[in-house]
Design a protein around this motif. Structure first.
Motif, short mmCIF file in Angstrom:
data_model
loop_
_atom_site.label_atom_id
_atom_site.label_comp_id
_atom_site.label_asym_id
_atom_site.label_seq_id
_atom_site.Cartn_x
_atom_site.Cartn_y
_atom_site.Cartn_z
N ASN A 15 19.79 19.69 30.85
CA ASN A 15 20.07 19.00 32.11
C ASN A 15 19.64 17.54 31.99
O ASN A 15 18.61 17.25 31.39
CB ASN A 15 19.30 19.64 33.27
N CYS A 16 20.42 16.64 32.57
CA CYS A 16 20.07 15.22 32.62
C CYS A 16 20.14 14.75 34.06
O CYS A 16 21.04 15.16 34.81
CB CYS A 16 21.05 14.40 31.77
N ARG A 17 19.20 13.88 34.44
CA ARG A 17 19.13 13.43 35.83
C ARG A 17 18.78 11.95 35.89
O ARG A 17 17.79 11.52 35.29
CB ARG A 17 18.07 14.24 36.60
N LEU A 18 19.59 11.19 36.60
CA LEU A 18 19.31 9.80 36.87
C LEU A 18 19.00 9.66 38.36
O LEU A 18 19.87 9.93 39.20
CB LEU A 18 20.51 8.91 36.51
N PHE A 19 17.78 9.26 38.68
CA PHE A 19 17.38 9.08 40.07
C PHE A 19 17.50 7.61 40.45
O PHE A 19 17.10 6.72 39.69
CB PHE A 19 15.95 9.58 40.29
N LEU A 20 18.05 7.38 41.64
CA LEU A 20 18.35 6.03 42.10
C LEU A 20 17.45 5.63 43.26
O LEU A 20 16.96 6.49 44.00
CB LEU A 20 19.82 5.94 42.53
N LYS A 21 17.27 4.34 43.44
CA LYS A 21 16.44 3.84 44.53
C LYS A 21 17.23 3.72 45.84
O LYS A 21 16.66 3.82 46.92
CB LYS A 21 15.86 2.48 44.15
N SER A 76 20.94 10.65 46.19
CA SER A 76 19.90 9.90 45.48
C SER A 76 19.93 10.06 43.97
O SER A 76 19.06 9.53 43.29
CB SER A 76 18.51 10.33 45.99
N SER A 77 20.91 10.78 43.42
CA SER A 77 20.88 11.03 41.98
C SER A 77 22.24 11.38 41.43
O SER A 77 23.15 11.83 42.14
CB SER A 77 19.89 12.16 41.65
N LEU A 78 22.35 11.17 40.12
CA LEU A 78 23.48 11.62 39.30
C LEU A 78 22.91 12.63 38.32
O LEU A 78 21.96 12.34 37.60
CB LEU A 78 24.11 10.43 38.57
N ARG A 79 23.52 13.82 38.28
CA ARG A 79 23.00 14.89 37.41
C ARG A 79 24.15 15.50 36.62
O ARG A 79 25.26 15.62 37.14
CB ARG A 79 22.30 15.98 38.24
N PHE A 80 23.85 15.91 35.40
CA PHE A 80 24.87 16.54 34.57
C PHE A 80 24.18 17.34 33.48
O PHE A 80 22.98 17.18 33.23
CB PHE A 80 25.81 15.49 33.96
N GLY A 81 24.94 18.20 32.82
CA GLY A 81 24.35 18.99 31.76
C GLY A 81 25.31 20.01 31.22
O GLY A 81 26.51 20.01 31.54
N GLN A 82 24.76 20.89 30.40
CA GLN A 82 25.56 21.94 29.78
C GLN A 82 24.70 23.16 29.56
O GLN A 82 23.58 23.07 29.03
CB GLN A 82 26.17 21.47 28.46
N PHE A 83 25.21 24.30 29.98
CA PHE A 83 24.56 25.57 29.71
C PHE A 83 25.07 26.11 28.38
O PHE A 83 26.27 26.10 28.11
CB PHE A 83 24.85 26.56 30.84
#
Length: 252
Positions: A15-21, A76-83
């Protein structure tokens, strides 16, 4: 699963997560253009769902090996990933494409970045008291923890979820964490009837944005993946995943 990290556990995922202000507007046209751009590279990402008023989820159907990519936008965030990624280069390429395209389509930049994370998840199925198993596996040699958790006054262990964090840079803007997550409830412990559920080990590498010469998202993601690969191979698998897998095997 061909991925070597997936071979040491029952389920592996990234999982990857970019949190924004600042909040993302999630306007219809903007979101659809971004999703369409992603689908040009990954046509399988065609299942769009709205989880609530401020969360949109785009995902693939699982392939025959159970692998699937996903992408999530919220306020508040962009999230993505791969199972169950079949190889790590594939998830790296997918992540690089997302963080390269997202700033242009969703109109954010380094002023807006709070922090970026890469998370490796290792699941190990166990039917029993997760907290008891975790305590006996990781804490019996810790005099203070063992004295509390494994002492004569203990009837049941109901919470043992170690969590550790380290800085990977002198400025502490680059960090790594490992967490062992149990899922046994006190209801199960009281009744001594346990449902099969995974114990999860999470490795998180995290980058906070500093004022001085901020890196691009692509460069930051690559660094986080590099650290995660090294820590997973040298530390997490031999010192967390393998001992827990051995403990589960000894009780089956």
């Amino acid at each position: 699963m061909n991925n070597g990290l997936g071979a040491v556990c029952d389920a592996f995922y990234v999982n990857c997560r970019l949190f924004l202000k600042l909040d993302l507007p999630l306007e219809r046209e903007t979101v659809l253009h971004f999703f369409d751009r992603v689908r040009k590279e990954y046509p399988g990402l065609r299942k769009l769902r709205r989880r609530d008023a401020h969360c949109l989820f785009l995902e693939e159907e699982p392939d025959p090996q159970g692998s699937r990519r996903w992408l999530r936008l919220d306020m508040s965030s962009l999230r993505f990933g791969q199972f169950a990624p079949p190889d790590m280069e594939g998830i790296r390429r997918y992540g690089d494409m997302i963080v390269t395209q997202a700033p242009f389509h969703l109109t954010f930049n380094d002023l807006d970045y709070d922090y970026l994370e890469v998370i490796y998840g290792f699941d190990l199925e166990y039917r029993g008291n997760h907290d008891q198993l975790v305590a006996e596996t990781f804490m019996s040699g810790d005099q203070a923890a063992a004295g509390f958790l494994l002492g004569d006054s203990t009837k049941h262990i109901v919470d043992a979820q170690p969590y550790y964090g380290i800085a990977l840079s002198p400025e502490c803007d680059l960090q790594a964490y490992v967490e062992v997550k149990s899922r046994t409830t006190t209801f199960e412990v009281r009744g001594e009837t346990f449902e099969p559920a995974p114990i999860s080990i999470f490795l998180t590498t995290r980058k906070y944005w500093a004022i001085e010469e901020p890196p691009s998202l692509s460069d930051a993601l690559r660094v986080l993946f590099d650290h995660a690969d090294e820590l997973a191979t040298d530390k997490i698998v031999p010192h967390f995943v393998n001992p827990l897998a051995a403990a589960i095997a000894s009780r089956s």
